[in-house]
Scaffold this motif. Structure first.
Motif, PDB file in Angstrom:
ATOM      1  N   TYR A 136       3.919   5.604  -0.291  1.00 26.09           N
ATOM      2  CA  TYR A 136       2.135   5.266  -0.144  1.00 26.09           C
ATOM      3  C   TYR A 136       2.041   5.586  -2.152  1.00 26.09           C
ATOM      4  CZ  TYR A 136       0.250   5.068   4.375  1.00 26.09           C
ATOM      5  OH  TYR A 136       0.439   5.467   5.338  1.00 26.09           O
ATOM      6  N   ASP A 172     -10.380   1.619  -4.721  1.00 21.88           N
ATOM      7  CA  ASP A 172      -9.486   2.614  -5.208  1.00 21.88           C
ATOM      8  C   ASP A 172      -8.787   1.405  -4.171  1.00 21.88           C
ATOM      9  OD1 ASP A 172     -11.096   4.771  -5.333  1.00 21.88           O
ATOM     10  OD2 ASP A 172     -10.567   5.583  -4.170  1.00 21.88           O
ATOM     11  N   THR A 231      -7.176   6.078  -7.379  1.00 18.58           N
ATOM     12  CA  THR A 231      -8.537   5.789  -7.442  1.00 18.58           C
ATOM     13  C   THR A 231      -8.929   4.819  -8.478  1.00 18.58           C
ATOM     14  OG1 THR A 231      -8.223   7.683  -8.836  1.00 18.58           O
ATOM     15  CG2 THR A 231      -8.606   8.598  -6.968  1.00 18.58           C
ATOM     16  N   ASN A 266       1.283  11.571   6.759  1.00 20.39           N
ATOM     17  CA  ASN A 266      -0.308  11.790   5.528  1.00 20.39           C
ATOM     18  C   ASN A 266      -1.475  11.415   6.229  1.00 20.39           C
ATOM     19  OD1 ASN A 266       1.887  11.424   3.430  1.00 20.39           O
ATOM     20  ND2 ASN A 266       2.439  10.181   4.269  1.00 20.39           N
ATOM     21  N   GLU A 326     -10.927   4.888   6.148  1.00 23.02           N
ATOM     22  CA  GLU A 326      -9.899   5.956   6.633  1.00 23.02           C
ATOM     23  C   GLU A 326      -8.354   6.135   6.976  1.00 23.02           C
ATOM     24  OE1 GLU A 326     -12.029   9.139   8.934  1.00 23.02           O
ATOM     25  OE2 GLU A 326     -14.167   8.774   7.665  1.00 23.02           O
ATOM     26  N   THR A 347     -15.909   3.053   2.204  1.00 26.24           N
ATOM     27  CA  THR A 347     -14.352   3.769   2.232  1.00 26.24           C
ATOM     28  C   THR A 347     -13.386   3.805   3.330  1.00 26.24           C
ATOM     29  OG1 THR A 347     -15.450   5.448   3.582  1.00 26.24           O
ATOM     30  CG2 THR A 347     -15.422   6.288   1.346  1.00 26.24           C
ATOM     31  N   GLY A 372      -5.805   9.897   3.972  1.00 29.55           N
ATOM     32  CA  GLY A 372      -6.397  10.120   2.827  1.00 29.55           C
ATOM     33  C   GLY A 372      -7.521   9.367   3.196  1.00 29.55           C
ATOM     34  N   THR A 373      -8.140   9.180   1.963  1.00 31.69           N
ATOM     35  CA  THR A 373      -9.795   8.223   2.083  1.00 31.69           C
ATOM     36  C   THR A 373     -10.117   7.634   1.123  1.00 31.69           C
ATOM     37  OG1 THR A 373     -10.791   9.708   3.305  1.00 31.69           O
ATOM     38  CG2 THR A 373     -11.927   8.142   2.582  1.00 31.69           C
ATOM     39  N   GLN A 417      -4.629   1.515  -2.616  1.00 32.91           N
ATOM     40  CA  GLN A 417      -3.106   1.926  -1.972  1.00 32.91           C
ATOM     41  C   GLN A 417      -2.487   0.618  -1.898  1.00 32.91           C
ATOM     42  OE1 GLN A 417      -2.891   2.771   2.992  1.00 32.91           O
ATOM     43  NE2 GLN A 417      -3.386   4.827   2.022  1.00 32.91           N
ATOM     44  N   ASP A 467      -1.146   5.798  -4.187  1.00 35.10           N
ATOM     45  CA  ASP A 467      -2.983   5.586  -3.316  1.00 35.10           C
ATOM     46  C   ASP A 467      -3.649   6.025  -5.093  1.00 35.10           C
ATOM     47  OD1 ASP A 467      -2.964   6.200  -0.841  1.00 35.10           O
ATOM     48  OD2 ASP A 467      -3.608   7.709  -0.385  1.00 35.10           O
TER      49      ASP A 467
END
Length: 303
Positions: A135, A91, A139, A83, A76, A74, A85-86, A93, A137
């Motif tokens: 951003y 995923d 998934t 902002n 972070e 992951t 998030g992980t 970004q 993001d």
């Protein structure tokens, strides 16, 4: 149809970034016109937490977009806009730094302590250098996956491919970012718009990429679309393949199959003034960015 010639095949070079993250750099900090609109590509893959756990502490960006794609472990992240998030396995970004942002990225290993991901930097045209940061993001479950009858699988991160459209949109370079897996021995052709610059990055297995301009003596394969195609040596793990102009890339997977990224985008064709994580058009714009950093005005108020 015209096959894109292979201009260059080169191994990613080991380097260190952030607070001591060991990674392999396929390109970056050299000739920015080489793969315009893309500036840098890093493969951060480690088996030992001590090689990545110190991460990428707070640092600025202006004038570019950073694209982070996580395969294992992951990441972070947090930024000056508040902002947090992980990013998990699979995923993506897509961060548009625009006028300026301060952020940090801290990788963590999976259950076995392994970490693997990629970061690509895309340039912004002068008209968008000072746009508001944003951003996207995405998934893993939202990234479309298409599979052909021969077992070829493609994750469409951005752009359109085989009737699917990636979830990332509104990007200046109109890029196509594909994660492709081809079974052992399978030969495949992928269409790419002629006006785009394109590269492939092999990170698992191996493949031979067709090159109609290869010299005699290189293994000659069967004709493709009426055109004789020469195959260069197999390209293996952590190999960058830079293509010339044409509207398709033809490859054949090696004996263990292959997984690679195929990335293309429309060139911006503008002057580049580049210092570390800040990429502008002129030296004066770079100096202004440094002044903004020093006097606390780097982060611009939202309009």
């Amino acid at each position: 149809m015209s096959i894109r010639p292979t201009l260059e095949t080169r191994a990613a070079q080991q380097t260190m970034e952030g607070a001591g993250v060991k990674l392999h750099r396929a390109f970056g900090f050299q000739d920015p016109s080489e793969l315009d609109p893309f500036l840098l590509f890093d493969d951060f893959r480690n088996e030992r937490p001590q090689d990545f756990e110190k991460g990428f502490p707070w640092h600025p960006h202006r004038g570019i977009e950073t694209i982070t794609y996580v395969l294992e472990g992951t990441v972070e992240h947090g930024d000056s806009l508040g902002n947090v998030g992980t990013l998990g396995a699979g995923d993506v970004q897509w961060m548009t730094a625009g006028s300026g942002i301060l952020h940090q990225e801290m990788p963590n290993g999976n259950a076995k302590g392994q970490m693997h991901g990629f970061q690509l930097w895309g340039n912004l045209p002068s008209a968008q250098k000072m746009t508001a940061p944003r951003y996207q993001d995405v998934t893993a479950k939202d990234i479309p996956v298409v599979t052909d009858d021969d077992g070829t699988t493609v994750r469409v991160i951005t752009g359109e491919f085989w009737g699917k459209k990636g979830p990332v949109d509104g990007i200046a370079a109109d890029p196509q970012y594909l994660d492709i897996t081809v079974p052992a021995g399978v030969r495949k052709t992928f269409r790419i718009d002629t006006y785009r610059r394109a590269f492939a990055y092999v990170f698992q297995g191996s493949a031979a990429f067709a090159d109609a301009s290869a010299p005699s003596g290189v293994l000659l394969e069967k004709e493709v679309g009426g055109e004789e195609v020469n195959i260069r040596d197999l390209s293996g793990d952590r190999t960058l393949i830079r293509f010339g102009t044409g509207d398709e890339v033809t490859m054949q997977a090696g004996p263990e199959g292959v997984r690679f990224l195929l990335i293309s985008g429309a060139p911006i064709d503008e002057p580049v003034a580049w210092h570390g994580p800040i990429v502008m058009n002129t030296q004066e714009e770079l100096r202004q960015a440094m002044r903004d950093l020093n006097n606390g005005t780097f982060i611009k108020p939202a309009h």
